[in-house]
Every structure is written in structure tokens, then in C-alpha cells.
Design an enzyme around this catalytic site. Sequence first.
Site, PDB file in Angstrom:
ATOM      1  CD  GLU A   1      -2.571   1.525   2.382  1.00  0.00           C
ATOM      2  OE1 GLU A   1      -3.545   0.507   3.145  1.00  0.00           O
ATOM      3  OE2 GLU A   1      -2.207   2.180   3.701  1.00  0.00           O
TER       4      GLU A   1
ATOM      5  CB  THR B   1      -4.562   5.506   0.800  1.00  0.00           C
ATOM      6  OG1 THR B   1      -3.491   5.926   0.426  1.00  0.00           O
ATOM      7  CG2 THR B   1      -4.181   4.966   1.357  1.00  0.00           C
TER       8      THR B   1
ATOM      9  CB  ALA C   1      -8.900  12.951   5.200  1.00  0.00           C
TER      10      ALA C   1
ATOM     11  CG  ASP D   1     -11.524   6.119   9.550  1.00  0.00           C
ATOM     12  OD1 ASP D   1     -12.394   5.888   9.995  1.00  0.00           O
ATOM     13  OD2 ASP D   1     -10.032   6.286   9.885  1.00  0.00           O
TER      14      ASP D   1
ATOM     15  CB  ALA E   1     -17.649  -0.594   2.883  1.00  0.00           C
TER      16      ALA E   1
ATOM     17  CG  HIS F   1     -15.366  -1.568  11.919  1.00  0.00           C
ATOM     18  ND1 HIS F   1     -15.579  -1.027  13.284  1.00  0.00           N
ATOM     19  CD2 HIS F   1     -14.895  -0.597  10.882  1.00  0.00           C
ATOM     20  CE1 HIS F   1     -15.335   0.674  12.489  1.00  0.00           C
ATOM     21  NE2 HIS F   1     -15.011   0.572  11.679  1.00  0.00           N
TER      22      HIS F   1
END
Length: 284
Positions: free
Chosen positions: A16, A47, A50, A108, A126, A150
Site C-alpha cells: 500500500e 490510498t 480524508a 473515517d 462500504a 471493527h
Amino acid sequence: MIKDLLSKSKTTISFEVFPPKKDDDFQSVFTTLDALAKLNPDFMSCTYGAGGSKSKKTVEIASYIQNKLHIDAVAHMTCVGFKKEDLETNCENLKKEGINHVLALRGDRPSYMSDEQFNGREFFYATDMVKYLRENTSLQIAGACYPEKHYESESVQSDLAHLKEKIDAGVSFLVSQMFFDNDYFYRFLEKASDVGISVPVCAGIMPITSAKQIGTSVTLSGSSVPKALADIIANYGDNPEDMRKAGIDYAVRQILDLKEHGVDGIHIYTMNRIKTMTEIMGQI
């Protein structure tokens, strides 16, 4: 397709990466990608900031991985970051660049997002995004899973039930949240199998190379810190180089154990650190 790669007997190794926070640093990410590509990962995910603040750069980075480095790329996208209109635009951009895989996440809440914006999002979970992508695109969809459940779930069983819903909605493989005790992951695989989850699962590994990581990404993930790792931080946390070496050794031992157990894949959260990843890959 990545799901076919994960179904083979060999344990895949994937990375990642993330877009730099500062625009001025953006070009440097391509040097990082070139170096990471030389370590021969099976695929790489990217990624974004935010609320989707780096979504265009995520597409650019994913395109570089896919088309310049010729490594399968997975673009992240979150419910918090996209309305349907934005999602459609992003999917079109991905299609133009020949990117076939996405990782669909709830995401988030960004600190700047108001209650009205957060509560007014079009995709709450999701699974909602997965259903939309499945019905409206030809993308291969990955999803996230939590070996320790979670942090918002009432129980392990309810977490697994929601995960099964997400898979039934169209997820073809899973990438786990980071964990630091492999037994959590093995127990998760057993329990997931018991409820009929059979898609490939990549184990998420985060090398802890500085003490401050425990107070940032680890805390946010909800992952527990076993005594062996806590002892490393206590013994080496004030010595950056010794801490880095001990953290790499810990991650290497985790990865070797996972490979010995024949897991489908190992997804390493690289933090864009070339030196760390070169040392890890040289030992596994």
C-alpha cells in the site's frame, strides 16, 4: 485479475502506498514507486486523503503503477469521500486509465466535515458502495476486514455477518486491517470460513519502526498491541535506529509465519518507506 492471483498456491506480497500530503512533494512519489516496483510486489494499492481530497492524485498514481510499472493497481475509494456523481466521475477516470480494481471502504470522518455533510452522505457503509459499483461498473472490488473485529461492532459474530453481506454484494477479495498477533488472523480465517466466507484474504502488516506509530495509526486502527511488541517499544523507543531495526525484525517474523501457514496474500502498509521495504523484502 488479482482474485485469480490470490487463488494460487503461492502467497502473494502486495504494497500500500499513499499520495504525499503536500502538493510540492507529489512528484517524489514516482521515485518511490519506481524503487518499490523493483521489489516485485504482486500488486499495489493507493490510498487518498480524508474525504477524497487526493482522489485525482490517487488515479494518477494508480495509472502510473498500472501503465508505467505494469503492476496491477488497486485504487482506494471511501463512502465519506464520494457522492454518486463523484463516484461515477472517478470510475470513468479509472476506466480511461485501464485500472480494473478498487478497494471500497467506509472511511473515517475527516475533522473538517460537518455533521450535516457526514450524515448526508449517499453511501453510509462500504456495502452500499459495493452494491452500486457492482451494478454500475465492471470493476473488480476488494473490501476491508478486521481480524480483531471493527471497533464499532457489537461482537465478532455481528462483524462477520456484516462482512458476509459485503462479500455477497460483490467483493471478490479482502484486505485486512493491520494486526500484530498472527493468532488473531488465523482465528479470524476460521470464523470467517464457518459463516461461509470463502474469498481470498490478504493479511495487513504494518512495520512499526518508531514509537510514535503506536500513538497514531495503530490507535486509530483499533488493533491491540501484544506484549512482545510493547516490550520492543519500551526497550528501543528512545533509540530511533534500534527501534527501526527491531520493528523490521518483528514484521519479518510475522510475515514468515504467515507464509508458513500458507495465507492467500500479505499486504504491507509501506508508509512510502523505500529503505524499510527493501530490508523487509530481502529477508522474506
